[in-house]
Design an enzyme around this catalytic site. Structure first.
Site, PDB file in Angstrom:
ATOM      1  N   ARG A  33      34.359  44.724  46.831  1.00  0.00           N
ATOM      2  CA  ARG A  33      35.546  44.525  46.090  1.00  0.00           C
ATOM      3  C   ARG A  33      36.861  44.459  46.511  1.00  0.00           C
ATOM      4  O   ARG A  33      37.688  44.856  45.960  1.00  0.00           O
ATOM      5  CB  ARG A  33      35.550  46.154  45.449  1.00  0.00           C
ATOM      6  CG  ARG A  33      34.257  46.815  44.503  1.00  0.00           C
ATOM      7  CD  ARG A  33      33.988  45.768  43.338  1.00  0.00           C
ATOM      8  NE  ARG A  33      32.901  46.571  42.545  1.00  0.00           N
ATOM      9  CZ  ARG A  33      31.617  46.543  42.831  1.00  0.00           C
ATOM     10  NH1 ARG A  33      31.270  45.833  43.754  1.00  0.00           N
ATOM     11  NH2 ARG A  33      31.181  47.069  42.097  1.00  0.00           N
TER      12      ARG A  33
ATOM     13  N   CYS B 114      33.910  50.851  36.504  1.00  0.00           N
ATOM     14  CA  CYS B 114      34.274  51.965  37.166  1.00  0.00           C
ATOM     15  C   CYS B 114      35.793  51.998  37.742  1.00  0.00           C
ATOM     16  O   CYS B 114      36.384  51.214  37.736  1.00  0.00           O
ATOM     17  CB  CYS B 114      33.471  51.820  38.642  1.00  0.00           C
ATOM     18  SG  CYS B 114      31.644  52.177  38.512  1.00  0.00           S
TER      19      CYS B 114
ATOM     20  N   GLU C 133      39.686  51.074  41.448  1.00  0.00           N
ATOM     21  CA  GLU C 133      38.929  49.967  41.487  1.00  0.00           C
ATOM     22  C   GLU C 133      39.746  49.160  40.579  1.00  0.00           C
ATOM     23  O   GLU C 133      40.003  48.229  40.617  1.00  0.00           O
ATOM     24  CB  GLU C 133      37.634  50.145  41.217  1.00  0.00           C
ATOM     25  CG  GLU C 133      36.681  48.701  41.698  1.00  0.00           C
ATOM     26  CD  GLU C 133      35.603  48.569  40.741  1.00  0.00           C
ATOM     27  OE1 GLU C 133      35.879  48.332  39.314  1.00  0.00           O
ATOM     28  OE2 GLU C 133      34.541  48.495  41.151  1.00  0.00           O
TER      29      GLU C 133
HETATM   30  N1  EPU Z   1      25.727  59.347  39.925  1.00  0.00           N
HETATM   31  C1  EPU Z   1      25.653  60.527  39.076  1.00  0.00           C
HETATM   32  N2  EPU Z   1      26.451  61.020  38.188  1.00  0.00           N
HETATM   33  C2  EPU Z   1      27.310  60.007  37.531  1.00  0.00           C
HETATM   34  C3  EPU Z   1      27.098  58.565  38.086  1.00  0.00           C
HETATM   35  C4  EPU Z   1      26.323  58.231  39.033  1.00  0.00           C
HETATM   36  O1  EPU Z   1      25.118  61.560  39.689  1.00  0.00           O
HETATM   37  O2  EPU Z   1      27.896  60.294  36.615  1.00  0.00           O
HETATM   38  C5  EPU Z   1      24.816  59.374  40.778  1.00  0.00           C
HETATM   39  C6  EPU Z   1      23.602  58.321  40.538  1.00  0.00           C
HETATM   40  O3  EPU Z   1      22.398  59.009  39.782  1.00  0.00           O
HETATM   41  C7  EPU Z   1      23.409  57.470  41.656  1.00  0.00           C
HETATM   42  C8  EPU Z   1      24.649  57.427  42.546  1.00  0.00           C
HETATM   43  O4  EPU Z   1      25.372  58.368  41.825  1.00  0.00           O
HETATM   44  O5  EPU Z   1      22.502  58.557  42.325  1.00  0.00           O
HETATM   45  C9  EPU Z   1      25.316  56.037  42.291  1.00  0.00           C
HETATM   46  O6  EPU Z   1      25.363  55.676  40.838  1.00  0.00           O
HETATM   47  P1  EPU Z   1      25.033  54.279  40.214  1.00  0.00           P
HETATM   48  O7  EPU Z   1      23.633  53.873  40.445  1.00  0.00           O
HETATM   49  O8  EPU Z   1      25.675  54.231  38.912  1.00  0.00           O
HETATM   50  O9  EPU Z   1      26.264  53.257  41.077  1.00  0.00           O
HETATM   51  P2  EPU Z   1      27.582  53.698  41.241  1.00  0.00           P
HETATM   52  O10 EPU Z   1      27.803  53.552  42.672  1.00  0.00           O
HETATM   53  O11 EPU Z   1      28.136  54.613  40.528  1.00  0.00           O
HETATM   54  C10 EPU Z   1      27.879  50.872  41.601  1.00  0.00           C
HETATM   55  C11 EPU Z   1      29.174  50.080  41.160  1.00  0.00           C
HETATM   56  C12 EPU Z   1      28.814  49.624  39.634  1.00  0.00           C
HETATM   57  C13 EPU Z   1      27.631  48.892  39.445  1.00  0.00           C
HETATM   58  C14 EPU Z   1      26.671  49.849  39.970  1.00  0.00           C
HETATM   59  C15 EPU Z   1      25.121  49.157  40.014  1.00  0.00           C
HETATM   60  C16 EPU Z   1      31.143  50.749  42.245  1.00  0.00           C
HETATM   61  C17 EPU Z   1      32.705  51.503  41.974  1.00  0.00           C
HETATM   62  N3  EPU Z   1      30.456  50.808  41.136  1.00  0.00           N
HETATM   63  O12 EPU Z   1      28.152  52.182  40.709  1.00  0.00           O
HETATM   64  O13 EPU Z   1      30.172  48.833  39.417  1.00  0.00           O
HETATM   65  O14 EPU Z   1      27.535  48.552  38.112  1.00  0.00           O
HETATM   66  O15 EPU Z   1      26.828  50.338  41.248  1.00  0.00           O
HETATM   67  O16 EPU Z   1      25.059  48.374  41.069  1.00  0.00           O
HETATM   68  O17 EPU Z   1      30.994  50.067  43.419  1.00  0.00           O
HETATM   69  C18 EPU Z   1      32.442  48.393  38.734  1.00  0.00           C
HETATM   70  O18 EPU Z   1      32.475  47.765  39.786  1.00  0.00           O
HETATM   71  O19 EPU Z   1      33.372  48.438  37.776  1.00  0.00           O
HETATM   72  C19 EPU Z   1      30.773  49.049  38.616  1.00  0.00           C
HETATM   73  C20 EPU Z   1      30.916  49.658  37.420  1.00  0.00           C
END
Ligand code: EPU
Length: 302
Positions: free
Chosen positions: A177, A226, A296
């Protein structure tokens, strides 16, 4: 901010810049939040240096708008004008394994257009809202894909040098990012070099990513994706969720029940509500985990 000087308006016309007075940024951002200002729509890249010299000469502050998908804009009369690239047709041209894409092109449409020409690699980016230029500037990524991996060349307006430049992919650093572009550089077009893959195979990858996204993110609601970057080795969404903050709200700004790192405009949230929610959640996470979450989302507050 209003531009009323008739000489400036004539100069804009000569540069093929369309002047749109009193535009609401709430209507141009996915969060549906933001005040009003004049918008200048740029039809020719070559006009940008002259346009910016003109604005700087008159002391008119300005900001570049991409697709408005990752942006929180303050309320009221804005103290800057907004510049945006006009759409070009066609905005994607394919030659062999290289897609030449206008920065104003929609990212999702670009992914599917390339797929239909048997060019893959970007399946994970399907469903990331916004323009190709916006994705490039922040190295958007999802499901193991980041756009920076495919960049062969970028044409941009270099604010510091006050001119258009073309950079090769190796001259740009793409991190999580984050990129080596300066905050006021303006992305104009990009050449993406993509691996050949049969369309049905790419489509299968796209379907899988779409399903994952639908299952875990609040897609139909007004959000900027995010809000916070993930800190190294951790998930901001999980931390916020563990603190029981899903549903926590300031006015109509609310932590999503579906994904805790998405903050929703559930009605008529103001920028002040959303900023207070961001500050409140950051403070709770800092208190509990000793980690200061970094935005972000891009905030235009001056
Ligand atoms: N989780 C929770 N509760 C929540 C959300 C997530 O427990 O409310 C847990 C999930 O179960 C999982 C872990 O946290 O074990 C990671 O969650 P997720 O797979 O949704 O990925 P993320 O790290 O929250 C990132 C990117 C997203 C992208 C997804 C999929 C960032 C800040 N976010 O989210 O990007 O769509 O991976 O690759 O890097 C964005 O950049 O705006 C964005 C949404």
């Amino acid at each position: 901010m209003r531009i009323e000087d008739p000489k400036l308006l004539t100069a804009f016309r000569e540069l093929d810049v369309q002047w749109k007075p009193a535009v609401s940024l709430a209507e141009l951002t996915y969060l549906g939040i933001g005040g009003t200002t004049d918008l200048l729509s740029i039809c020719r890249h070559e006009a940008i240096p002259d346009l910016l010299n003109l604005l700087d000469g008159q002391g008119i502050p300005h900001k570049f708008l991409g697709g408005g998908s990752n942006l929180l804009v303050i309320d009221g009369e804005l103290p800057f004008v907004v510049l945006q690239l006009a759409d070009h047709d066609p905005d994607v041209v394919i030659e062999g394994n290289v897609a030449s894409v206008d920065a104003a092109a929609d990212l999702g449409r670009t992914v599917t257009f390339c797929a239909k020409h048997n060019l893959g690699g970007m399946e994970g980016l399907i469903g990331v809202p916004g323009t190709v230029g916006g994705a490039l500037r922040m190295n958007a990524g999802a499901y193991g894909t980041q756009i920076g991996s495919y960049v062969r060349e970028v044409k941009l307006y270099r604010a510091a040098a006050r001119r258009l430049e073309t950079l090769r992919g190796q001259q740009i650093s793409f991190e999580y990012r984050h990129t080596s572009f300066a905050p006021d550089d303006m992305m104009l077009s990009v050449k993406l070099e993509l691996p050949s893959k049969p369309y049905p195979e790419i489509l299968q990858g796209i379907r899988i990513c779409n399903e994952k996204r639908r299952a875990s993110q609040p897609l139909g609601q007004k959000s900027a994706g995010c809000i916070f970057k993930n800190p190294p080795g951790a998930s901001a969404g999980r931390m916020i969720d563990e603190l029981g903050l899903k549903g926590f709200a300031v006015g109509d700004a609310r932590v999503s029940e579906r994904h805790a790192n998405f903050f929703i405009n559930a009605g008529h949230a103001s920028a002040a509500d959303m900023l207070a929610l961001i500050a409140g959640v950051r403070e709770r996470v800092r208190g509990a985990y000793g980690v200061t979450l970094e935005n972000e989302v891009v905030v235009w507050n001056a």
